[in-house]
Every structure is written in C-alpha cells, then in structure tokens.
Write a protein that holds these residues in place. Structure first.
Motif, PDB file in Angstrom:
ATOM      1  N   LEU A 332       0.842  -1.218   0.000  1.00  0.00           N
ATOM      2  CA  LEU A 332       0.000   0.000   0.000  1.00  0.00           C
ATOM      3  C   LEU A 332       0.870   1.258   0.000  1.00  0.00           C
ATOM      4  O   LEU A 332       0.556   2.253   0.649  1.00  0.00           O
ATOM      5  CB  LEU A 332      -0.914  -0.006   1.245  1.00  0.00           C
ATOM      6  CG  LEU A 332      -1.850  -1.209   1.387  1.00  0.00           C
ATOM      7  CD1 LEU A 332      -2.502  -1.224   2.762  1.00  0.00           C
ATOM      8  CD2 LEU A 332      -2.924  -1.176   0.297  1.00  0.00           C
ATOM      9  N   ARG A 333       2.001   1.176  -0.716  1.00  0.00           N
ATOM     10  CA  ARG A 333       2.939   2.302  -0.741  1.00  0.00           C
ATOM     11  C   ARG A 333       2.303   3.548  -1.357  1.00  0.00           C
ATOM     12  O   ARG A 333       2.637   4.666  -1.009  1.00  0.00           O
ATOM     13  CB  ARG A 333       4.187   1.882  -1.527  1.00  0.00           C
ATOM     14  CG  ARG A 333       5.340   2.831  -1.369  1.00  0.00           C
ATOM     15  CD  ARG A 333       6.643   2.182  -1.733  1.00  0.00           C
ATOM     16  NE  ARG A 333       7.178   1.424  -0.608  1.00  0.00           N
ATOM     17  CZ  ARG A 333       7.946   0.364  -0.727  1.00  0.00           C
ATOM     18  NH1 ARG A 333       8.266  -0.077  -1.909  1.00  0.00           N
ATOM     19  NH2 ARG A 333       8.409  -0.261   0.335  1.00  0.00           N
ATOM     20  N   GLU A 334       1.398   3.333  -2.322  1.00  0.00           N
ATOM     21  CA  GLU A 334       0.676   4.468  -2.915  1.00  0.00           C
ATOM     22  C   GLU A 334      -0.778   4.385  -2.437  1.00  0.00           C
ATOM     23  O   GLU A 334      -1.295   3.314  -2.192  1.00  0.00           O
ATOM     24  CB  GLU A 334       0.711   4.391  -4.448  1.00  0.00           C
ATOM     25  CG  GLU A 334       2.114   4.263  -5.055  1.00  0.00           C
ATOM     26  CD  GLU A 334       3.076   5.350  -4.609  1.00  0.00           C
ATOM     27  OE1 GLU A 334       2.615   6.496  -4.414  1.00  0.00           O
ATOM     28  OE2 GLU A 334       4.277   5.071  -4.445  1.00  0.00           O
ATOM     29  N   GLY A 335      -1.406   5.547  -2.317  1.00  0.00           N
ATOM     30  CA  GLY A 335      -2.816   5.529  -1.908  1.00  0.00           C
ATOM     31  C   GLY A 335      -3.081   6.584  -0.857  1.00  0.00           C
ATOM     32  O   GLY A 335      -2.164   7.251  -0.360  1.00  0.00           O
ATOM     33  N   THR A 336      -4.343   6.727  -0.487  1.00  0.00           N
ATOM     34  CA  THR A 336      -4.775   7.803   0.417  1.00  0.00           C
ATOM     35  C   THR A 336      -4.083   7.728   1.765  1.00  0.00           C
ATOM     36  O   THR A 336      -3.597   8.731   2.286  1.00  0.00           O
ATOM     37  CB  THR A 336      -6.311   7.735   0.638  1.00  0.00           C
ATOM     38  OG1 THR A 336      -6.921   7.460  -0.612  1.00  0.00           O
ATOM     39  CG2 THR A 336      -6.846   9.035   1.187  1.00  0.00           C
ATOM     40  N   LEU A 337      -4.017   6.516   2.347  1.00  0.00           N
ATOM     41  CA  LEU A 337      -3.442   6.369   3.678  1.00  0.00           C
ATOM     42  C   LEU A 337      -1.946   6.704   3.675  1.00  0.00           C
ATOM     43  O   LEU A 337      -1.467   7.441   4.538  1.00  0.00           O
ATOM     44  CB  LEU A 337      -3.667   4.931   4.199  1.00  0.00           C
ATOM     45  CG  LEU A 337      -3.344   4.702   5.680  1.00  0.00           C
ATOM     46  CD1 LEU A 337      -4.057   5.703   6.577  1.00  0.00           C
ATOM     47  CD2 LEU A 337      -3.711   3.281   6.087  1.00  0.00           C
ATOM     48  N   SER A 338      -1.229   6.216   2.668  1.00  0.00           N
ATOM     49  CA  SER A 338       0.207   6.521   2.567  1.00  0.00           C
ATOM     50  C   SER A 338       0.438   8.019   2.396  1.00  0.00           C
ATOM     51  O   SER A 338       1.341   8.597   3.012  1.00  0.00           O
ATOM     52  CB  SER A 338       0.833   5.783   1.376  1.00  0.00           C
ATOM     53  OG  SER A 338       1.010   4.437   1.692  1.00  0.00           O
ATOM     54  N   ASP A 339      -0.392   8.657   1.569  1.00  0.00           N
ATOM     55  CA  ASP A 339      -0.272  10.113   1.350  1.00  0.00           C
ATOM     56  C   ASP A 339      -0.512  10.875   2.654  1.00  0.00           C
ATOM     57  O   ASP A 339       0.177  11.853   2.958  1.00  0.00           O
ATOM     58  CB  ASP A 339      -1.278  10.586   0.279  1.00  0.00           C
ATOM     59  CG  ASP A 339      -0.885  10.097  -1.116  1.00  0.00           C
ATOM     60  OD1 ASP A 339       0.270   9.639  -1.271  1.00  0.00           O
ATOM     61  OD2 ASP A 339      -1.738  10.135  -2.031  1.00  0.00           O
ATOM     62  N   GLU A 340      -1.488  10.382   3.416  1.00  0.00           N
ATOM     63  CA  GLU A 340      -1.826  11.048   4.693  1.00  0.00           C
ATOM     64  C   GLU A 340      -0.656  10.931   5.676  1.00  0.00           C
ATOM     65  O   GLU A 340      -0.257  11.912   6.312  1.00  0.00           O
ATOM     66  CB  GLU A 340      -3.072  10.363   5.283  1.00  0.00           C
ATOM     67  CG  GLU A 340      -3.568  11.018   6.572  1.00  0.00           C
ATOM     68  CD  GLU A 340      -4.623  10.140   7.269  1.00  0.00           C
ATOM     69  OE1 GLU A 340      -4.517   9.959   8.489  1.00  0.00           O
ATOM     70  OE2 GLU A 340      -5.529   9.624   6.571  1.00  0.00           O
ATOM     71  N   VAL A 341      -0.073   9.720   5.763  1.00  0.00           N
ATOM     72  CA  VAL A 341       1.059   9.499   6.683  1.00  0.00           C
ATOM     73  C   VAL A 341       2.259  10.343   6.254  1.00  0.00           C
ATOM     74  O   VAL A 341       2.917  10.979   7.077  1.00  0.00           O
ATOM     75  CB  VAL A 341       1.425   7.997   6.753  1.00  0.00           C
ATOM     76  CG1 VAL A 341       2.694   7.783   7.567  1.00  0.00           C
ATOM     77  CG2 VAL A 341       0.284   7.190   7.360  1.00  0.00           C
TER      78      VAL A 341
END
Length: 506
Positions: A332-341
C-alpha cells in the motif's frame, strides 16, 4: 536471531566504534624514527623534541590511556581533568584499558561533582593553564576533548572568582536564559574557553582530538571550544546581560573584565597554529551500525544524526515512519493512507526543525526499498523530556515506551492494520551507558509489549504520566526490555534503531 538481538548487536557495534581506544588508534599514528611525525587522520605534524598532552571531559581518561600508548617516550608530560570518581567506576567495571598505567606521565585531576564546576575542577584548569603557558615553538600540545569538558575546565578571568561566575550563571538561568546564551556569557568570562587555551599555548603547535557530544559537531560549542575561535564578542555578552536586566547587578570583578576585554572576536588567523579534528561523533557511530545492519541483510537508511526536540513529538515522528514502512510491506505504498502518513511526517519534521534533515529526500529513498528485505532505520541525537510526576526513567526509555504505545494505539484504531502484519522493534539508548538516574542505557519496545503489559494490568499511559518508564520496563518480563550495557567510557549522545520485517501472515 531475533529483531531484539539484532538491535542490541547494532547498538553495541555503534558504541564500540567510538570507544576511546579504538577510535584514537584509528585516528592517530606515530611514524618514523629519525624525524618522527604524528599522523592524525592523514595530516602530519613533526614531533621535534617535546610532546605534551592535556585533556578534559567524561571520555578523556580512556582517550589519554590510548594516546600515551601511541606516543610512548615522545610524551614528556600530561594533565587531564576528569569527572569525580571515574577512575574508581572504571576499575570496578573491570575496564582496565580505560585506565592509565601506574608509571604514567599523565597527572589525573578529578572534579566537577554532579557535572558542576567546583574547586577541584578549578585546580585542574589552573594546572592545564600553567602547562600551556610554558610551551615553546618547538613543542606540540595534544589536546583531548570530550563532552562534559566545559564543567571540568573552569578558569574565570582574574579578578573574577569561580563562585561569582557561578552566581551570575544561575541568575541568568533563573531568568530564562537559553543554554546558548549561558555559554556565550561563560566563554566571555573564561580564560580557557572560547579559544583561550589555544591562545595561551602559542607559539606551540596545538592539535585537538575531539569526541563530539553536540548536535552538528560545532567546534566552538563542544566543551565551550577551548581551542576553537569563538564566533562571539564581548558585545554579545553585554547584550545578553542587558536582555535579562543584569547589567546593573554585576559583581565588580565582572564589570572590570568586561570593560577591559577586546570588543571584537579574535581573528581566525590567530589560530593558524591550531588544528581541530573530530575523531568521534554520532555520525561515525551510525555509519558503523549501518554497515553491520547491511551485513545482517537489512535495507538500511540513516534518518539523521541530529534528532532533537520534545520526546513525545519525536516518538510521533518515529511511529508515522514505521506506519509508512509497514504500508509498503502490505503493498500500500501508494494511496490515500500513505499520502496522509507522508503529509503528517513532513509537517512534524517542519515543526521539529531537525538540523540538516531532508525528509522529502529520505521518504524518496524509503519508497525505493523493495518489499523482499527487512528494513532498518537508524538515527541519533538527543531529545528533551518535560518531567512530570515522581517516577524514574530517562529520555531513551521514555522515547521507547512512547513509540511502543503510539504503535499499539494505531493498531487498535485501524482495522486489519498493516502494522499487525509486521514485526517491529524500536531501540533507543545513550552511548555513555546511562539514561537518567538508572543503570539502564535505554530500552527496547514493540506494540506487542504494550499489549501484553495491558493484559497483566500495567498501563503504559499511567507510567508515562508519572515519568516512570524505568519502572514499567523493570517490572515487566523481568526487565528483559531494558538496555543495560554498563558504563561505556564514551559519549556521542543517543542512538535509535527501528527494525521491521514482514511476518509470514502478510
């Protein structure tokens, strides 16, 4: 080997590389018989007739023992000022290699009880001053400096008395002066700090070997820079005294010294006889730990050697970094959660203002790591703790517990959290082997540890609210998660290691 054993091995290798004897032997060599030369990190200094040695600091005893071994008969005489009781402590710990031989040419003066200047430290400083003043153009003065050197080298400019200087420092501190401001005032009123020792030793050649315990390794700050040109003047000192309304409350002796001091800092060319060389630092220790981690099969990155800031904020930074690595392992390196972190991390880094940290670049390097190898992130520096309650602990134990708790909370909030599919160990330890008023150097922690403690009725939050991290770790699992190394005889601040690997079920 478990992650905990790997973390311990990395910490030990980092500390070993900055232990006084190996560090000095790597940096200093004596070569040639006819015209001997002292080689220091590739620079050559001719040894004509007389080689003298002075030193001050917590790690200087071990440095002096190694130096005397290297210099042999070329050493005429030496004087070192070291913390009270250090010889007995090292003797008790069986660390003979850190002690001088019975026939040593180096005089040891112990002082600075509780790391505060005192009459014994003053005695040491006066002896060092007299040795430096007696040197000639044919002499070479080797100066050994480590953290804690400032308190061990108090020499107020006459007619100022030590107690007058101490009283002024305490008045400044009680009015909220920052440590940098206190140091500027101390240096201005000192005979040896702020380049004073180097000036007194002129025309002898001065070579300083420095073990840094200060973020960024600034030469004029480590032990208050006795052999480095000061970047401050009397004007700076007067401005600080004015800022805290102390100009009209100064002892007569301080007024006398300030009115007769030169207004400009000493010119750099006045230090052409001096060579300052950093032979040990947090960076050096981290580089060795990285080499070892890569040898163990970890994809390894160094975050920074200058981590600083309030311990809870730094713990949050580490928790977010660990979450990001675990998201990578879960694909899950790309995606909403990664962007948020990533966004949280960049904001935190901006708030903490860690010197020289380029987090965007670090995150880019993190992105480039493949999911097939375990990850090791290393960092160093020194955090600060706001004490609350009456507990027992230190900044490293508190940092470890806060990281464990932060990860445990994140796991509880996120359903099917990627954190649950990773094995994580976080280690934080002081390279001097001491963390707060405890026998531990630091601690290991993981989210599972916090969970297991809860099941036994131990709340990490309750211990943290009483600044009692040591009691938490020592009560639980027989203290297995405390990092206990004993006195190391060196100090390059703290080291943190984050070790993460995907578990089978991911």
């Amino acid at each position: 080997m478990s992650l905990r054993e790997h973390a311990l091995s990395l910490f030990r290798s980092a500390v070993d590389t900055v232990r006084p004897a190996p560090m000095l032997k790597r940096a200093v060599k004596l070569q040639g018989d006819g015209c001997p030369q002292l080689l220091v990190k590739g620079q050559a200094f001719p040894v004509k007739r007389d080689l003298y040695l002075v030193g001050f600091g917590k790690a200087v005893l071990g440095m002096a023992a190694a130096a005397e071994e290297i210099l042999g008969e070329h050493l005429v005489r030496g004087i070192i000022s070291v913390p009270l009781g250090i010889q007995e402590s090292l003797q008790r710990a069986g660390m003979q290699e850190m002690l001088l031989k019975p026939d040593s040419k180096i005089q040891v003066i112990e002082g600075a009880k509780n790391n505060l200047p005192d009459p014994e430290a003053l005695k040491g400083a006066v002896a060092i001053q007299e040795l430096a003043e007696g040197l000639t153009v044919d002499n070479l003065l080797l100066v050994l400096i480590s953290g804690g050197g400032s308190a061990l080298l108090p020499a107020p400019i006459p007619p100022i008395l030590l107690k007058e200087k101490e009283k002024l420092t305490k008045m400044l501190a009680s009015r909220g002066a920052a440590i940098q401001e206190l140091n500027i005032v101390r240096k201005t009123l000192s005979l040896l700090k702020g380049g004073g020792l180097a000036r007194l030793a002129y025309p002898a050649r001065v070579v300083s070997l420095i073990l840094s315990d200060v973020i960024g390794d600034p030469l004029d700050v480590i032990a208050s820079g006795p052999t480095a040109a000061s970047s401050h003047s009397v004007q700076d000192c007067l401005q600080i005294l004015a800022k805290y309304n102390l100009l009209h409350h100064l002892p007569k002796s301080v007024e006398t010294v300030l009115s007769s001091s030169p207004t400009k800092p000493t010119a750099l060319e006045d230090y052409s006889h001096v060579c300052n060389i950093i032979i040990g630092s947090n960076t050096l220790a981290l580089d060795e730990a990285k080499r070892q981690a890569e040898g163990l099969g970890y994809a390894t990155l160094i975050l920074s050697a200058a981590i600083c800031g309030e311990v809870s904020r730094v713990a949050t930074l580490y928790c977010q970094l660990i979450r990001l690595v675990c998201l990578g392992f879960a694909g899950l390196r790309e995606g909403t959660l990664s962007d948020e972190v990533r966004g949280n991390l960049l904001q935190l880094a901006a708030e903490l203002e860690i010197p020289g940290l380029n987090l965007a670049e670090f995150l880019q390097a993190l992105r480039g790591l493949g999911p097939e190898r375990p990850v090791c992130i290393l960092a160093g520096g020194e955090t600060t703790v706001q004490l609350q309650g009456t507990g027992k602990g230190g900044r490293n134990q508190e940092l470890a517990l806060r990281v464990g708790l932060g990860l445990h909370r994140a796991q509880a909030v996120e359903t099917s959290s990627p954190l649950g599919r990773c094995e994580i160990v976080f280690l934080s330890g002081g390279t001097d082997g001491q963390d707060g008023p405890t026998e531990a150097a630091g601690a290991f922690c993981s989210p599972e540890l916090v969970d297991e403690a809860l099941q036994e009725g131990l709340s990490a939050e309750a211990f943290l609210s009483n600044s009692d991290s040591y009691t938490f770790f020592s009560q639980f699992q027989g203290g297995h998660h405390l990092l206990v190394t004993g006195l190391t005889g060196t100090n390059v601040m703290d080291i943190q290691a984050i070790l993460i690997r995907a578990t089978e079920r991911s």
